[in-house]
Design an enzyme around this catalytic site. Structure first.
Site, PDB file in Angstrom:
ATOM      1  N   LEU A   1       5.350   1.851  11.756  1.00  0.00           N
ATOM      2  CA  LEU A   1       4.766   0.732  12.507  1.00  0.00           C
ATOM      3  C   LEU A   1       3.444   1.119  13.181  1.00  0.00           C
ATOM      4  CD1 LEU A   1       8.004  -0.897  14.019  1.00  0.00           C
ATOM      5  CD2 LEU A   1       6.829  -1.451  11.888  1.00  0.00           C
TER       6      LEU A   1
ATOM      7  N   HIS B   1     -11.666  -5.387   7.102  1.00  0.00           N
ATOM      8  CA  HIS B   1     -11.860  -5.999   5.782  1.00  0.00           C
ATOM      9  C   HIS B   1     -12.681  -7.283   5.875  1.00  0.00           C
ATOM     10  CE1 HIS B   1      -8.322  -3.406   5.129  1.00  0.00           C
ATOM     11  NE2 HIS B   1      -8.926  -3.175   3.982  1.00  0.00           N
TER      12      HIS B   1
ATOM     13  N   TYR C   1     -11.124   8.997   1.203  1.00  0.00           N
ATOM     14  CA  TYR C   1      -9.990   8.096   0.946  1.00  0.00           C
ATOM     15  C   TYR C   1      -9.682   8.059  -0.557  1.00  0.00           C
ATOM     16  CZ  TYR C   1      -7.699   3.653  -0.028  1.00  0.00           C
ATOM     17  OH  TYR C   1      -6.860   2.694  -0.520  1.00  0.00           O
TER      18      TYR C   1
HETATM   19  N1  LIG Z   1      -6.060  -3.458   1.246  1.00  0.00           N
HETATM   20  C1  LIG Z   1      -6.658  -3.174   0.085  1.00  0.00           C
HETATM   21  O1  LIG Z   1      -7.587  -3.877  -0.348  1.00  0.00           O
HETATM   22  C2  LIG Z   1      -6.220  -2.000  -0.745  1.00  0.00           C
HETATM   23  C3  LIG Z   1      -6.894  -1.734  -1.938  1.00  0.00           C
HETATM   24  C4  LIG Z   1      -6.499  -0.633  -2.712  1.00  0.00           C
HETATM   25  C5  LIG Z   1      -5.428   0.144  -2.304  1.00  0.00           C
HETATM   26  N2  LIG Z   1      -4.791  -0.143  -1.137  1.00  0.00           N
HETATM   27  C6  LIG Z   1      -3.655   0.688  -0.749  1.00  0.00           C
HETATM   28  O2  LIG Z   1      -2.518  -0.157  -0.597  1.00  0.00           O
HETATM   29  C7  LIG Z   1      -1.637   0.381   0.389  1.00  0.00           C
HETATM   30  C8  LIG Z   1      -1.307  -0.676   1.412  1.00  0.00           C
HETATM   31  O3  LIG Z   1      -2.501  -1.156   2.028  1.00  0.00           O
HETATM   32  P1  LIG Z   1      -2.423  -2.222   3.203  1.00  0.00           P
HETATM   33  O4  LIG Z   1      -3.720  -2.925   3.248  1.00  0.00           O
HETATM   34  O5  LIG Z   1      -1.176  -3.000   3.077  1.00  0.00           O
HETATM   35  O6  LIG Z   1      -2.333  -1.235   4.457  1.00  0.00           O
HETATM   36  P2  LIG Z   1      -1.533  -1.412   5.848  1.00  0.00           P
HETATM   37  O7  LIG Z   1      -2.180  -0.491   6.826  1.00  0.00           O
HETATM   38  O8  LIG Z   1      -1.399  -2.849   6.210  1.00  0.00           O
HETATM   39  O9  LIG Z   1      -0.092  -0.860   5.479  1.00  0.00           O
HETATM   40  C9  LIG Z   1       0.219   0.507   5.479  1.00  0.00           C
HETATM   41  C10 LIG Z   1       1.578   0.665   6.146  1.00  0.00           C
HETATM   42  O10 LIG Z   1       1.964   2.029   6.109  1.00  0.00           O
HETATM   43  C11 LIG Z   1       2.524   2.372   7.382  1.00  0.00           C
HETATM   44  N3  LIG Z   1       2.343   3.811   7.532  1.00  0.00           N
HETATM   45  C12 LIG Z   1       1.171   4.492   7.593  1.00  0.00           C
HETATM   46  N4  LIG Z   1       1.385   5.805   7.734  1.00  0.00           N
HETATM   47  C13 LIG Z   1       2.743   5.979   7.759  1.00  0.00           C
HETATM   48  C14 LIG Z   1       3.594   7.107   7.898  1.00  0.00           C
HETATM   49  N5  LIG Z   1       3.090   8.342   8.056  1.00  0.00           N
HETATM   50  N6  LIG Z   1       4.925   6.915   7.858  1.00  0.00           N
HETATM   51  C15 LIG Z   1       5.443   5.681   7.715  1.00  0.00           C
HETATM   52  N7  LIG Z   1       4.690   4.566   7.599  1.00  0.00           N
HETATM   53  C16 LIG Z   1       3.356   4.716   7.627  1.00  0.00           C
HETATM   54  C17 LIG Z   1       1.762   1.534   8.384  1.00  0.00           C
HETATM   55  O11 LIG Z   1       2.447   1.357   9.612  1.00  0.00           O
HETATM   56  C18 LIG Z   1       1.581   0.232   7.619  1.00  0.00           C
HETATM   57  O12 LIG Z   1       2.660  -0.656   7.849  1.00  0.00           O
HETATM   58  C19 LIG Z   1      -2.347   1.600   0.958  1.00  0.00           C
HETATM   59  O13 LIG Z   1      -1.843   2.746   0.307  1.00  0.00           O
HETATM   60  C20 LIG Z   1      -3.800   1.377   0.586  1.00  0.00           C
HETATM   61  O14 LIG Z   1      -4.490   2.579   0.461  1.00  0.00           O
HETATM   62  C21 LIG Z   1      -5.160  -1.196  -0.349  1.00  0.00           C
HETATM   63  O1  LIG Z   2     -17.573  -6.438   8.360  1.00  0.00           O
HETATM   64  C1  LIG Z   2     -17.725  -6.193   7.161  1.00  0.00           C
HETATM   65  C2  LIG Z   2     -16.685  -5.704   6.339  1.00  0.00           C
HETATM   66  C3  LIG Z   2     -16.969  -5.419   5.013  1.00  0.00           C
HETATM   67  N1  LIG Z   2     -18.205  -5.616   4.507  1.00  0.00           N
HETATM   68  C4  LIG Z   2     -18.474  -5.323   3.079  1.00  0.00           C
HETATM   69  O2  LIG Z   2     -17.553  -6.071   2.325  1.00  0.00           O
HETATM   70  C5  LIG Z   2     -17.145  -5.344   1.160  1.00  0.00           C
HETATM   71  C6  LIG Z   2     -15.649  -5.236   1.147  1.00  0.00           C
HETATM   72  O3  LIG Z   2     -15.255  -4.393   2.226  1.00  0.00           O
HETATM   73  P1  LIG Z   2     -13.737  -4.227   2.693  1.00  0.00           P
HETATM   74  O4  LIG Z   2     -13.108  -5.560   2.807  1.00  0.00           O
HETATM   75  O5  LIG Z   2     -13.756  -3.349   3.895  1.00  0.00           O
HETATM   76  O6  LIG Z   2     -13.050  -3.489   1.470  1.00  0.00           O
HETATM   77  P2  LIG Z   2     -13.464  -2.136   0.728  1.00  0.00           P
HETATM   78  O7  LIG Z   2     -14.255  -1.229   1.579  1.00  0.00           O
HETATM   79  O8  LIG Z   2     -14.069  -2.530  -0.579  1.00  0.00           O
HETATM   80  O9  LIG Z   2     -12.088  -1.385   0.574  1.00  0.00           O
HETATM   81  C7  LIG Z   2     -10.883  -2.047   0.222  1.00  0.00           C
HETATM   82  O10 LIG Z   2     -10.771  -2.000  -1.162  1.00  0.00           O
HETATM   83  C8  LIG Z   2     -10.616  -0.696  -1.694  1.00  0.00           C
HETATM   84  C9  LIG Z   2     -10.562  -0.827  -3.188  1.00  0.00           C
HETATM   85  O11 LIG Z   2     -11.766  -1.365  -3.660  1.00  0.00           O
HETATM   86  C10 LIG Z   2      -9.338  -0.103  -1.122  1.00  0.00           C
HETATM   87  O12 LIG Z   2      -9.072   1.119  -1.689  1.00  0.00           O
HETATM   88  C11 LIG Z   2      -9.421  -0.015   0.367  1.00  0.00           C
HETATM   89  O13 LIG Z   2      -8.172   0.443   0.890  1.00  0.00           O
HETATM   90  C12 LIG Z   2      -9.703  -1.378   0.929  1.00  0.00           C
HETATM   91  O14 LIG Z   2      -9.944  -1.263   2.324  1.00  0.00           O
HETATM   92  C13 LIG Z   2     -17.842  -3.990   1.257  1.00  0.00           C
HETATM   93  O15 LIG Z   2     -18.994  -4.047   0.479  1.00  0.00           O
HETATM   94  C14 LIG Z   2     -18.247  -3.870   2.726  1.00  0.00           C
HETATM   95  O16 LIG Z   2     -19.433  -3.131   2.909  1.00  0.00           O
HETATM   96  C15 LIG Z   2     -19.243  -6.092   5.299  1.00  0.00           C
HETATM   97  O17 LIG Z   2     -20.371  -6.263   4.839  1.00  0.00           O
HETATM   98  N2  LIG Z   2     -18.973  -6.366   6.604  1.00  0.00           N
END
Ligand SMILES: NC(=O)c1ccc[n+]([C@@H]2O[C@H](COP(=O)([O-])OP(=O)(O)OC[C@H]3O[C@@H](n4cnc5c(N)ncnc54)[C@H](O)[C@@H]3O)[C@@H](O)[C@H]2O)c1
Ligand SMILES: O=c1ccn([C@@H]2O[C@H](COP(=O)(O)OP(=O)(O)O[C@H]3O[C@H](CO)[C@@H](O)[C@H](O)[C@H]3O)[C@@H](O)[C@H]2O)c(=O)[nH]1
Length: 328
Positions: free
Chosen positions: A33, A189, A141
């Site tokens: 969490l 994001h 990352y």
């Molecule tokens: N959001 C994106 O666009 C995106 C894109 C590509 C990959 N991912 C990957 O998808 C996965 C989920 O992303 P998300 O946006 O749902 O992230 P999120 O932060 O909403 O979810 C991650 C969850 O993991 C839990 N967590 C973190 N460290 C922990 C630990 N040590 N032990 C137990 N629980 C732990 C957090 O409490 C959280 O609930 C991540 O691995 C992220 O790298 C996300």
């Molecule tokens: O306030 C903001 C936030 C984002 N961006 C831009 O918007 C795009 C998208 O950014 P963001 O939504 O932060 O996503 P990413 O940095 O592309 O990363 C996401 O997407 C990746 C895969 O592409 C995942 O691995 C990461 O976990 C996830 O955070 C990027 O070009 C950022 O530079 C802005 O210009 N202003």
């Protein structure tokens, strides 16, 4: 089938948990969490609060449950932060997956799904990006996800653990039921921040860099709906039952620039959404668009949300109903 979902209280994990429960899986969520929310976890899933960095917590978890499959979402997730705090990412993200794999292999788990990322593809040779593209992380990352994929290759070779690495491009949107959605603290994001500006919670959106080599100078991303990602997890989990390990790139196949996203958000919300152009954010790549032909062909993945307007509508629905996220 009983499955473990690490990070299942987080954004993507909670949507996958809901779909797993609806499809009849027995789901145990393990989450510390730190970034997730108790109320994001479906009522029919079991939530175990614990930390992947604490082997004692894992000891108890695996003593209490026998899992057939594991979906591993838990991780630090921010590209920009990983360039400022590299050791946080190397230490925690690697210890988390290595610890869970140590218990998984010791307890005979045979299916494992990894949340991987488009951040593996710095400066891609071909766009859209297929699985044949050489892996070249552009941030710490991304490097931790690369190391996680490499670790899984060894787990398969040594223990016969079948894995699927799902490389999501930009996850976005919310469940159309309006109960769960994206709620990160701090939010970094693009789409949620843009919608917070529309809600009047922020004055403006900072556009990170407008001098990229892209049509309007802002970064281009492939925004894929979180429920389409969820569907891919279920297909992958099933496929691992009688097939080899695999990797898939997961996106909609269409790229939108930051400015285009903001424009669609203006149309959906009817609000002005002021922007300010600022410096580039370290670790950001100019253009990331997925070629998801392989998962469509091999698993029949058919994304339902292929329109950014509709995707942002689902997110807007969530943000309007829950302006403070899960903290009511
Ligand atoms: N959001 C994106 O666009 C995106 C894109 C590509 C990959 N991912 C990957 O998808 C996965 C989920 O992303 P998300 O946006 O749902 O992230 P999120 O932060 O909403 O979810 C991650 C969850 O993991 C839990 N967590 C973190 N460290 C922990 C630990 N040590 N032990 C137990 N629980 C732990 C957090 O409490 C959280 O609930 C991540 O691995 C992220 O790298 C996300
Ligand atoms: O306030 C903001 C936030 C984002 N961006 C831009 O918007 C795009 C998208 O950014 P963001 O939504 O932060 O996503 P990413 O940095 O592309 O990363 C996401 O997407 C990746 C895969 O592409 C995942 O691995 C990461 O976990 C996830 O955070 C990027 O070009 C950022 O530079 C802005 O210009 N202003």
């Amino acid at each position: 089938m009983k499955v473990l979902v690490t990070g299942g209280a987080g954004y993507i994990g909670s949507h996958v948990v809901e779909m797993l429960v609806e499809k009849g899986y027995e789901v145990v969520v393990f989450d510390n969490l730190s970034a997730g929310h108790r109320s994001a976890v479906h009522k029919d899933a079991t939530l175990v609060v614990g930390d992947l960095l604490n082997k004692g917590d894992l000891e108890k978890l695996f003593a209490a449950h026998q899992f057939e499959g594991i979906l591993h979402f838990a991780s630090h997730i921010l590209v920009g932060e990983s360039m400022e705090k590299p050791f946080k990412y190397f230490n925690d993200n690697m210890a988390a997956i290595w610890n869970v794999l140590e218990f998984a292999t010791a307890n005979g788990v045979k299916r494992f799904i990894l949340s991987s990322t488009a951040a593996l593809f710095d400066d891609p040779e071909r766009i859209p990006i297929s699985e044949d593209e050489p892996l070249k992380p552009g941030s710490v990352y991304g490097e931790t996800k690369y190391m996680a994929e490499r670790t899984l290759m060894w787990m398969d070779r040594i223990y016969g653990l079948r894995y699927c690495a799902l490389r999501y491009f930009n996850a976005c949107g919310a469940h159309p039921n309006g109960h769960i959605g994206e709620d990160h603290h701090p939010e970094s994001h693009l789409i949620p921040i843009t919608l917070q500006v529309a809600l009047g919670q922020r004055d403006s959106l900072a556009i990170y860099g407008s001098d990229y080599d892209t049509p309007d100078g802002t970064c281009v991303r492939d925004y894929v709906h979180v429920l389409d990602l969820a569907e891919a997890h279920i297909l992958a989990l099933e496929a691992l039952g009688n097939g080899p390990s695999r990797v898939y790139n997961l996106g909609s196949g269409t790229g939108y620039s930051v400015k285009e996203v903001v424009e669609v958000a203006r149309q959906v919300t009817g609000h002005a959404i002021p922007t300010v152009e600022t410096e580039r954010r370290p670790g950001d790549l100019p253009r990331l668009i997925a070629d998801s032909t392989r998962i469509k062909r091999e698993l029949g993945w058919a994304p339902e949300f292929d329109n950014l307007h509709v995707i942002i509508e689902t997110a807007w629905n969530w943000h309007q109903k829950h302006p403070n996220g899960f903290e009511e």
